[in-house]
Every structure is written in structure tokens, then in C-alpha cells.
Scaffold this motif. Structure first.
Motif, PDB file in Angstrom:
ATOM      1  N   TYR A 158       0.802  -1.219   0.000  1.00 44.81           N
ATOM      2  CA  TYR A 158       0.000   0.000   0.000  1.00 44.81           C
ATOM      3  C   TYR A 158       0.841   1.279   0.000  1.00 44.81           C
ATOM      4  O   TYR A 158       0.570   2.186  -0.794  1.00 44.81           O
ATOM      5  CB  TYR A 158      -1.020  -0.029   1.137  1.00 44.81           C
ATOM      6  CG  TYR A 158      -2.049  -1.100   0.903  1.00 44.81           C
ATOM      7  CD1 TYR A 158      -3.020  -0.942  -0.073  1.00 44.81           C
ATOM      8  CD2 TYR A 158      -2.021  -2.287   1.622  1.00 44.81           C
ATOM      9  CE1 TYR A 158      -3.950  -1.927  -0.322  1.00 44.81           C
ATOM     10  CE2 TYR A 158      -2.948  -3.282   1.379  1.00 44.81           C
ATOM     11  CZ  TYR A 158      -3.913  -3.100   0.410  1.00 44.81           C
ATOM     12  OH  TYR A 158      -4.835  -4.088   0.160  1.00 44.81           O
ATOM     13  N   PRO A 159       1.858   1.395   0.843  1.00 43.72           N
ATOM     14  CA  PRO A 159       2.711   2.587   0.717  1.00 43.72           C
ATOM     15  C   PRO A 159       3.409   2.664  -0.644  1.00 43.72           C
ATOM     16  O   PRO A 159       3.583   3.752  -1.194  1.00 43.72           O
ATOM     17  CB  PRO A 159       3.744   2.427   1.841  1.00 43.72           C
ATOM     18  CG  PRO A 159       3.094   1.540   2.826  1.00 43.72           C
ATOM     19  CD  PRO A 159       2.207   0.621   2.034  1.00 43.72           C
ATOM     20  N   PHE A 160       3.768   1.502  -1.198  1.00 46.66           N
ATOM     21  CA  PHE A 160       4.385   1.492  -2.523  1.00 46.66           C
ATOM     22  C   PHE A 160       3.405   2.006  -3.570  1.00 46.66           C
ATOM     23  O   PHE A 160       3.768   2.805  -4.444  1.00 46.66           O
ATOM     24  CB  PHE A 160       4.866   0.079  -2.871  1.00 46.66           C
ATOM     25  CG  PHE A 160       5.431  -0.025  -4.253  1.00 46.66           C
ATOM     26  CD1 PHE A 160       6.673   0.494  -4.539  1.00 46.66           C
ATOM     27  CD2 PHE A 160       4.712  -0.635  -5.263  1.00 46.66           C
ATOM     28  CE1 PHE A 160       7.202   0.413  -5.822  1.00 46.66           C
ATOM     29  CE2 PHE A 160       5.217  -0.728  -6.545  1.00 46.66           C
ATOM     30  CZ  PHE A 160       6.470  -0.201  -6.824  1.00 46.66           C
ATOM     31  N   LEU A 161       2.148   1.571  -3.504  1.00 46.14           N
ATOM     32  CA  LEU A 161       1.132   2.052  -4.449  1.00 46.14           C
ATOM     33  C   LEU A 161       0.873   3.545  -4.286  1.00 46.14           C
ATOM     34  O   LEU A 161       0.693   4.264  -5.276  1.00 46.14           O
ATOM     35  CB  LEU A 161      -0.169   1.267  -4.276  1.00 46.14           C
ATOM     36  CG  LEU A 161      -0.145  -0.171  -4.777  1.00 46.14           C
ATOM     37  CD1 LEU A 161      -1.428  -0.890  -4.371  1.00 46.14           C
ATOM     38  CD2 LEU A 161       0.044  -0.208  -6.277  1.00 46.14           C
ATOM     39  N   LEU A 162       0.862   4.014  -3.054  1.00 52.03           N
ATOM     40  CA  LEU A 162       0.693   5.450  -2.820  1.00 52.03           C
ATOM     41  C   LEU A 162       1.863   6.240  -3.407  1.00 52.03           C
ATOM     42  O   LEU A 162       1.664   7.280  -4.037  1.00 52.03           O
ATOM     43  CB  LEU A 162       0.559   5.747  -1.331  1.00 52.03           C
ATOM     44  CG  LEU A 162      -0.781   5.411  -0.699  1.00 52.03           C
ATOM     45  CD1 LEU A 162      -0.726   5.600   0.808  1.00 52.03           C
ATOM     46  CD2 LEU A 162      -1.871   6.278  -1.295  1.00 52.03           C
ATOM     47  N   ALA A 163       3.078   5.760  -3.206  1.00 53.39           N
ATOM     48  CA  ALA A 163       4.252   6.440  -3.760  1.00 53.39           C
ATOM     49  C   ALA A 163       4.222   6.436  -5.283  1.00 53.39           C
ATOM     50  O   ALA A 163       4.539   7.444  -5.925  1.00 53.39           O
ATOM     51  CB  ALA A 163       5.534   5.774  -3.248  1.00 53.39           C
ATOM     52  N   LEU A 164       3.824   5.318  -5.867  1.00 50.98           N
ATOM     53  CA  LEU A 164       3.738   5.230  -7.323  1.00 50.98           C
ATOM     54  C   LEU A 164       2.652   6.170  -7.860  1.00 50.98           C
ATOM     55  O   LEU A 164       2.847   6.842  -8.885  1.00 50.98           O
ATOM     56  CB  LEU A 164       3.455   3.785  -7.727  1.00 50.98           C
ATOM     57  CG  LEU A 164       3.839   3.347  -9.116  1.00 50.98           C
ATOM     58  CD1 LEU A 164       5.311   3.573  -9.385  1.00 50.98           C
ATOM     59  CD2 LEU A 164       3.503   1.877  -9.310  1.00 50.98           C
ATOM     60  N   GLY A 165       1.524   6.244  -7.170  1.00 47.52           N
ATOM     61  CA  GLY A 165       0.462   7.174  -7.558  1.00 47.52           C
ATOM     62  C   GLY A 165       0.907   8.620  -7.442  1.00 47.52           C
ATOM     63  O   GLY A 165       0.620   9.447  -8.309  1.00 47.52           O
ATOM     64  N   TRP A 166       1.633   8.939  -6.372  1.00 48.95           N
ATOM     65  CA  TRP A 166       2.156  10.292  -6.188  1.00 48.95           C
ATOM     66  C   TRP A 166       3.120  10.637  -7.322  1.00 48.95           C
ATOM     67  O   TRP A 166       3.057  11.735  -7.889  1.00 48.95           O
ATOM     68  CB  TRP A 166       2.857  10.388  -4.839  1.00 48.95           C
ATOM     69  CG  TRP A 166       3.561  11.691  -4.636  1.00 48.95           C
ATOM     70  CD1 TRP A 166       3.023  12.872  -4.232  1.00 48.95           C
ATOM     71  CD2 TRP A 166       4.959  11.934  -4.850  1.00 48.95           C
ATOM     72  NE1 TRP A 166       3.993  13.838  -4.185  1.00 48.95           N
ATOM     73  CE2 TRP A 166       5.188  13.284  -4.551  1.00 48.95           C
ATOM     74  CE3 TRP A 166       6.012  11.141  -5.251  1.00 48.95           C
ATOM     75  CZ2 TRP A 166       6.448  13.856  -4.659  1.00 48.95           C
ATOM     76  CZ3 TRP A 166       7.268  11.714  -5.359  1.00 48.95           C
ATOM     77  CH2 TRP A 166       7.471  13.049  -5.063  1.00 48.95           C
ATOM     78  N   TYR A 167       4.002   9.711  -7.671  1.00 52.78           N
ATOM     79  CA  TYR A 167       4.948   9.919  -8.761  1.00 52.78           C
ATOM     80  C   TYR A 167       4.200  10.202 -10.066  1.00 52.78           C
ATOM     81  O   TYR A 167       4.543  11.119 -10.806  1.00 52.78           O
ATOM     82  CB  TYR A 167       5.837   8.685  -8.918  1.00 52.78           C
ATOM     83  CG  TYR A 167       6.800   8.771 -10.079  1.00 52.78           C
ATOM     84  CD1 TYR A 167       8.031   9.386  -9.930  1.00 52.78           C
ATOM     85  CD2 TYR A 167       6.484   8.235 -11.321  1.00 52.78           C
ATOM     86  CE1 TYR A 167       8.919   9.479 -10.982  1.00 52.78           C
ATOM     87  CE2 TYR A 167       7.354   8.325 -12.380  1.00 52.78           C
ATOM     88  CZ  TYR A 167       8.572   8.944 -12.206  1.00 52.78           C
ATOM     89  OH  TYR A 167       9.440   9.039 -13.257  1.00 52.78           O
ATOM     90  N   TYR A 168       3.157   9.432 -10.335  1.00 50.74           N
ATOM     91  CA  TYR A 168       2.391   9.609 -11.562  1.00 50.74           C
ATOM     92  C   TYR A 168       1.727  10.982 -11.606  1.00 50.74           C
ATOM     93  O   TYR A 168       1.793  11.686 -12.620  1.00 50.74           O
ATOM     94  CB  TYR A 168       1.337   8.512 -11.704  1.00 50.74           C
ATOM     95  CG  TYR A 168       0.506   8.691 -12.941  1.00 50.74           C
ATOM     96  CD1 TYR A 168       0.982   8.310 -14.182  1.00 50.74           C
ATOM     97  CD2 TYR A 168      -0.748   9.285 -12.880  1.00 50.74           C
ATOM     98  CE1 TYR A 168       0.240   8.498 -15.338  1.00 50.74           C
ATOM     99  CE2 TYR A 168      -1.498   9.484 -14.017  1.00 50.74           C
ATOM    100  CZ  TYR A 168      -0.999   9.079 -15.237  1.00 50.74           C
ATOM    101  OH  TYR A 168      -1.729   9.287 -16.369  1.00 50.74           O
ATOM    102  N   VAL A 169       1.089  11.383 -10.526  1.00 49.86           N
ATOM    103  CA  VAL A 169       0.375  12.656 -10.502  1.00 49.86           C
ATOM    104  C   VAL A 169       1.350  13.825 -10.668  1.00 49.86           C
ATOM    105  O   VAL A 169       1.096  14.752 -11.450  1.00 49.86           O
ATOM    106  CB  VAL A 169      -0.451  12.802  -9.200  1.00 49.86           C
ATOM    107  CG1 VAL A 169      -0.946  14.219  -9.003  1.00 49.86           C
ATOM    108  CG2 VAL A 169      -1.606  11.831  -9.200  1.00 49.86           C
ATOM    109  N   VAL A 170       2.467  13.787  -9.960  1.00 51.36           N
ATOM    110  CA  VAL A 170       3.441  14.873 -10.051  1.00 51.36           C
ATOM    111  C   VAL A 170       3.977  15.005 -11.473  1.00 51.36           C
ATOM    112  O   VAL A 170       4.051  16.105 -12.031  1.00 51.36           O
ATOM    113  CB  VAL A 170       4.590  14.652  -9.045  1.00 51.36           C
ATOM    114  CG1 VAL A 170       5.773  15.550  -9.345  1.00 51.36           C
ATOM    115  CG2 VAL A 170       4.093  14.878  -7.629  1.00 51.36           C
ATOM    116  N   HIS A 171       4.319  13.885 -12.088  1.00 52.87           N
ATOM    117  CA  HIS A 171       4.883  13.948 -13.433  1.00 52.87           C
ATOM    118  C   HIS A 171       3.818  14.246 -14.496  1.00 52.87           C
ATOM    119  O   HIS A 171       4.114  14.889 -15.507  1.00 52.87           O
ATOM    120  CB  HIS A 171       5.655  12.669 -13.737  1.00 52.87           C
ATOM    121  CG  HIS A 171       6.974  12.639 -13.034  1.00 52.87           C
ATOM    122  ND1 HIS A 171       7.092  12.287 -11.721  1.00 52.87           N
ATOM    123  CD2 HIS A 171       8.214  12.959 -13.456  1.00 52.87           C
ATOM    124  CE1 HIS A 171       8.354  12.376 -11.361  1.00 52.87           C
ATOM    125  NE2 HIS A 171       9.064  12.788 -12.398  1.00 52.87           N
TER     126      HIS A 171
END
Length: 122
Positions: free
Chosen positions: A94-107
Motif C-alpha cells: 500500500y505505501p508502494f502504491l501510494l508512492a507510485l500514484g504520487w509519482y504519476y500525478v506529479v509527473h
């Protein structure tokens, strides 16, 4: 001299950036060759980002069941009495998915910002 101050004059500059952006949005709305090229560049950038995130997801969380199947020692391991499979899938994922989602939104927002900057330059 009547003692009255001269009438006030208000000077305004034209907002060329806003006019340029309006001209470019008209190009996009009219679906001209330039407008299509601009939209295609944005779509390609967003698709590259989505593909990158999908590949990272597939090779990390997607590969875990394969690791559990082909490396039995990993599926039998436990930490503090909790099976490693539960820790990885229940707590780490779950933290990994949140980090991946954050990366996607920022980029994705960065891509859109670059697109807007490109419109301002043209």
C-alpha cells in the motif's frame, strides 16, 4: 490656471501571453495541423508516463506471486511470526502504491505544465 488637476489617464499594456495562448487554443480547437501536433505531443508524453508506471508496477508487485511460487523459501519465511507474504502484500504494497500514484500525478502535472509553457512560447 484653474487649480484643477489634469484628468487622469489610464495606460494599459496588452497581455500578449494571454492573446498567444488564446490563439494556440483556437488552433487546437480548430484541429489544425499545428493543434493536432501539440495535442499528440501531450498525449504521447502522458502515455509514456503511464507505461513507465505500469511497467514498474508489473515488475514489482506483479512479480511477487511468481517469486512466491518459484522461491519457496520466501513464501515460508516469517518475521515476528507473521508470514513474509502477508507483510509484503498487506503492509508494504500500500505505501508502494501510494508512492507510485504520487509519482504519476506529479509527473503528469509536470507534463501539462510543460504543455502550457509551450503554448505560451508559441
Amino acid at each position: 490656471m484653474t487649480g484643477e488637476p489634469p484628468p487622469r489617464v489610464r495606460l494599459q499594456r496588452q497581455d500578449t501571453a494571454r492573446r498567444a495562448r488564446r490563439d494556440m487554443t483556437e488552433e487546437i480547437d480548430a484541429q489544425t495541423v499545428l493543434g493536432e501536433a501539440l495535442i499528440d505531443s501531450l498525449v504521447r508524453a502522458q502515455l509514456r508516463l503511464a507505461a513507465l508506471v505500469l511497467i514498474v508496477l508489473a515488475f514489482t508487485l506483479g512479480a511477487l506471486p511468481l517469486v512466491f511460487h518459484f522461491v519457496p523459501a520466501v513464501s515460508r519465511a516469517s518475521i515476528a511470526g507473521i508470514p513474509l507474504t502477508w507483510i509484503l502484500l498487506g503492509f508494504v504494497a500500500y505505501p508502494f502504491l501510494l508512492a507510485l500514484g504520487w509519482y504519476y500525478v506529479v509527473h503528469a502535472e509536470r507534463n501539462e505544465g510543460a504543455f502550457i509553457d509551450l503554448l505560451d512560447e508559441l
